[in-house]
Design a protein around this motif. Structure first.
Motif, PDB file in Angstrom:
ATOM      1  N   GLY A   7      -2.014 -47.018 -33.499  1.00 50.76           N
ATOM      2  CA  GLY A   7      -1.679 -45.915 -32.615  1.00 50.76           C
ATOM      3  C   GLY A   7      -0.200 -45.610 -32.622  1.00 50.76           C
ATOM      4  O   GLY A   7       0.577 -46.185 -33.392  1.00 50.76           O
ATOM      5  N   PHE A   8       0.158 -44.708 -31.753  1.00 49.32           N
ATOM      6  CA  PHE A   8       1.535 -44.264 -31.615  1.00 49.32           C
ATOM      7  C   PHE A   8       1.915 -44.250 -30.142  1.00 49.32           C
ATOM      8  O   PHE A   8       1.078 -43.949 -29.290  1.00 49.32           O
ATOM      9  CB  PHE A   8       1.716 -42.845 -32.184  1.00 49.32           C
ATOM     10  CG  PHE A   8       1.426 -42.743 -33.646  1.00 49.32           C
ATOM     11  CD1 PHE A   8       2.397 -43.062 -34.583  1.00 49.32           C
ATOM     12  CD2 PHE A   8       0.170 -42.340 -34.094  1.00 49.32           C
ATOM     13  CE1 PHE A   8       2.126 -42.973 -35.946  1.00 49.32           C
ATOM     14  CE2 PHE A   8      -0.106 -42.247 -35.442  1.00 49.32           C
ATOM     15  CZ  PHE A   8       0.877 -42.565 -36.368  1.00 49.32           C
ATOM     16  N   ILE A   9       3.184 -44.544 -29.888  1.00 46.03           N
ATOM     17  CA  ILE A   9       3.743 -44.454 -28.540  1.00 46.03           C
ATOM     18  C   ILE A   9       4.929 -43.508 -28.623  1.00 46.03           C
ATOM     19  O   ILE A   9       5.855 -43.738 -29.410  1.00 46.03           O
ATOM     20  CB  ILE A   9       4.210 -45.827 -28.019  1.00 46.03           C
ATOM     21  CG1 ILE A   9       3.034 -46.810 -27.983  1.00 46.03           C
ATOM     22  CG2 ILE A   9       4.847 -45.682 -26.635  1.00 46.03           C
ATOM     23  CD1 ILE A   9       3.449 -48.247 -27.707  1.00 46.03           C
ATOM     24  N   PHE A  10       4.871 -42.436 -27.847  1.00 45.05           N
ATOM     25  CA  PHE A  10       5.955 -41.461 -27.793  1.00 45.05           C
ATOM     26  C   PHE A  10       6.567 -41.487 -26.399  1.00 45.05           C
ATOM     27  O   PHE A  10       5.836 -41.380 -25.404  1.00 45.05           O
ATOM     28  CB  PHE A  10       5.440 -40.040 -28.090  1.00 45.05           C
ATOM     29  CG  PHE A  10       4.774 -39.912 -29.432  1.00 45.05           C
ATOM     30  CD1 PHE A  10       5.526 -39.771 -30.588  1.00 45.05           C
ATOM     31  CD2 PHE A  10       3.387 -39.934 -29.535  1.00 45.05           C
ATOM     32  CE1 PHE A  10       4.908 -39.646 -31.822  1.00 45.05           C
ATOM     33  CE2 PHE A  10       2.760 -39.805 -30.767  1.00 45.05           C
ATOM     34  CZ  PHE A  10       3.526 -39.663 -31.907  1.00 45.05           C
ATOM     35  N   ASN A  11       7.881 -41.635 -26.330  1.00 42.87           N
ATOM     36  CA  ASN A  11       8.577 -41.635 -25.043  1.00 42.87           C
ATOM     37  C   ASN A  11       9.324 -40.326 -24.868  1.00 42.87           C
ATOM     38  O   ASN A  11      10.207 -40.000 -25.660  1.00 42.87           O
ATOM     39  CB  ASN A  11       9.558 -42.808 -24.974  1.00 42.87           C
ATOM     40  CG  ASN A  11       8.851 -44.140 -25.030  1.00 42.87           C
ATOM     41  OD1 ASN A  11       7.926 -44.372 -24.276  1.00 42.87           O
ATOM     42  ND2 ASN A  11       9.263 -45.002 -25.940  1.00 42.87           N
ATOM     43  N   TYR A  12       8.941 -39.584 -23.842  1.00 47.79           N
ATOM     44  CA  TYR A  12       9.596 -38.329 -23.493  1.00 47.79           C
ATOM     45  C   TYR A  12      10.267 -38.496 -22.126  1.00 47.79           C
ATOM     46  O   TYR A  12      10.031 -39.487 -21.442  1.00 47.79           O
ATOM     47  CB  TYR A  12       8.568 -37.186 -23.440  1.00 47.79           C
ATOM     48  CG  TYR A  12       7.840 -36.969 -24.750  1.00 47.79           C
ATOM     49  CD1 TYR A  12       8.459 -36.329 -25.810  1.00 47.79           C
ATOM     50  CD2 TYR A  12       6.537 -37.408 -24.924  1.00 47.79           C
ATOM     51  CE1 TYR A  12       7.796 -36.120 -27.018  1.00 47.79           C
ATOM     52  CE2 TYR A  12       5.859 -37.206 -26.121  1.00 47.79           C
ATOM     53  CZ  TYR A  12       6.493 -36.560 -27.161  1.00 47.79           C
ATOM     54  OH  TYR A  12       5.838 -36.365 -28.348  1.00 47.79           O
ATOM     55  N   ASP A  13      11.081 -37.529 -21.743  1.00 46.89           N
ATOM     56  CA  ASP A  13      11.762 -37.606 -20.449  1.00 46.89           C
ATOM     57  C   ASP A  13      10.772 -37.649 -19.281  1.00 46.89           C
ATOM     58  O   ASP A  13      10.959 -38.404 -18.332  1.00 46.89           O
ATOM     59  CB  ASP A  13      12.715 -36.419 -20.256  1.00 46.89           C
ATOM     60  CG  ASP A  13      13.910 -36.487 -21.200  1.00 46.89           C
ATOM     61  OD1 ASP A  13      14.243 -37.594 -21.674  1.00 46.89           O
ATOM     62  OD2 ASP A  13      14.502 -35.428 -21.458  1.00 46.89           O
ATOM     63  N   ASP A  14       9.710 -36.841 -19.353  1.00 43.05           N
ATOM     64  CA  ASP A  14       8.775 -36.701 -18.234  1.00 43.05           C
ATOM     65  C   ASP A  14       7.550 -37.608 -18.311  1.00 43.05           C
ATOM     66  O   ASP A  14       6.880 -37.822 -17.311  1.00 43.05           O
ATOM     67  CB  ASP A  14       8.295 -35.251 -18.128  1.00 43.05           C
ATOM     68  CG  ASP A  14       9.423 -34.288 -17.837  1.00 43.05           C
ATOM     69  OD1 ASP A  14      10.477 -34.729 -17.344  1.00 43.05           O
ATOM     70  OD2 ASP A  14       9.255 -33.096 -18.113  1.00 43.05           O
ATOM     71  N   TYR A  15       7.228 -38.102 -19.499  1.00 49.24           N
ATOM     72  CA  TYR A  15       6.029 -38.924 -19.637  1.00 49.24           C
ATOM     73  C   TYR A  15       6.079 -39.760 -20.909  1.00 49.24           C
ATOM     74  O   TYR A  15       6.911 -39.547 -21.779  1.00 49.24           O
ATOM     75  CB  TYR A  15       4.762 -38.052 -19.634  1.00 49.24           C
ATOM     76  CG  TYR A  15       4.641 -37.096 -20.799  1.00 49.24           C
ATOM     77  CD1 TYR A  15       3.962 -37.452 -21.953  1.00 49.24           C
ATOM     78  CD2 TYR A  15       5.213 -35.831 -20.741  1.00 49.24           C
ATOM     79  CE1 TYR A  15       3.843 -36.574 -23.019  1.00 49.24           C
ATOM     80  CE2 TYR A  15       5.102 -34.943 -21.799  1.00 49.24           C
ATOM     81  CZ  TYR A  15       4.416 -35.325 -22.932  1.00 49.24           C
ATOM     82  OH  TYR A  15       4.309 -34.458 -23.985  1.00 49.24           O
ATOM     83  N   THR A  16       5.160 -40.710 -20.996  1.00 48.54           N
ATOM     84  CA  THR A  16       4.954 -41.528 -22.179  1.00 48.54           C
ATOM     85  C   THR A  16       3.562 -41.224 -22.701  1.00 48.54           C
ATOM     86  O   THR A  16       2.594 -41.213 -21.937  1.00 48.54           O
ATOM     87  CB  THR A  16       5.061 -43.023 -21.833  1.00 48.54           C
ATOM     88  OG1 THR A  16       6.371 -43.283 -21.328  1.00 48.54           O
ATOM     89  CG2 THR A  16       4.809 -43.896 -23.046  1.00 48.54           C
ATOM     90  N   GLN A  17       3.462 -40.950 -23.997  1.00 46.64           N
ATOM     91  CA  GLN A  17       2.170 -40.627 -24.594  1.00 46.64           C
ATOM     92  C   GLN A  17       1.729 -41.778 -25.491  1.00 46.64           C
ATOM     93  O   GLN A  17       2.509 -42.280 -26.303  1.00 46.64           O
ATOM     94  CB  GLN A  17       2.257 -39.342 -25.405  1.00 46.64           C
ATOM     95  CG  GLN A  17       0.942 -38.904 -25.984  1.00 46.64           C
ATOM     96  CD  GLN A  17       1.027 -37.541 -26.664  1.00 46.64           C
ATOM     97  OE1 GLN A  17       2.109 -37.019 -26.892  1.00 46.64           O
ATOM     98  NE2 GLN A  17      -0.115 -36.983 -26.989  1.00 46.64           N
ATOM     99  N   VAL A  18       0.474 -42.182 -25.330  1.00 45.03           N
ATOM    100  CA  VAL A  18      -0.116 -43.246 -26.144  1.00 45.03           C
ATOM    101  C   VAL A  18      -1.320 -42.650 -26.862  1.00 45.03           C
ATOM    102  O   VAL A  18      -2.225 -42.120 -26.234  1.00 45.03           O
ATOM    103  CB  VAL A  18      -0.556 -44.434 -25.265  1.00 45.03           C
ATOM    104  CG1 VAL A  18      -1.220 -45.508 -26.121  1.00 45.03           C
ATOM    105  CG2 VAL A  18       0.614 -45.002 -24.491  1.00 45.03           C
TER     106      VAL A  18
END
Length: 91
Positions: A7-18
């Motif tokens: 999988g992938f983990i993306f860190n954004y200012d408003d949320y984290t996407q998994v």
């Protein structure tokens, strides 16, 4: 919930996407905000409700986001009391 795939983990200012994939198909696409978690497989839920359903009600609401935002190659969370094991290996 049990997942043993890539999988992938993306860190954004408003949320984290998994995002988790199995055989090239997304089986989980989850966004973790400060106050809620949303996924394509379930409705948005307050973090406290998500934790109580999937982990344990004793977990603080920030637990998931903090876990996925750790800057470590291997993350292991073992909670023997509640029989929870979370392993994340980052490339």
């Amino acid at each position: 919930m049990k997942f043993y795939d890539k999988g992938f983990i993306f860190n954004y200012d408003d949320y984290t996407q998994v995002q988790i994939f199995s055989a090239g198909t997304a089986i989980l696409d989850m966004k973790i905000y400060e106050d809620r978690v949303c996924s394509s497989t379930f409705k948005c839920e307050k973090l406290e409700i998500f934790n109580a359903k999937n982990l344990h009600k004793s977990y603080k609401k920030e637990f998931l986001r903090e876990l996925f935002n750790k800057n470590e190659k291997e993350i292991i969370h073992r909670d023997r009391k509640n029989r929870i094991l979370i392993k994340i290996k980052k490339d």
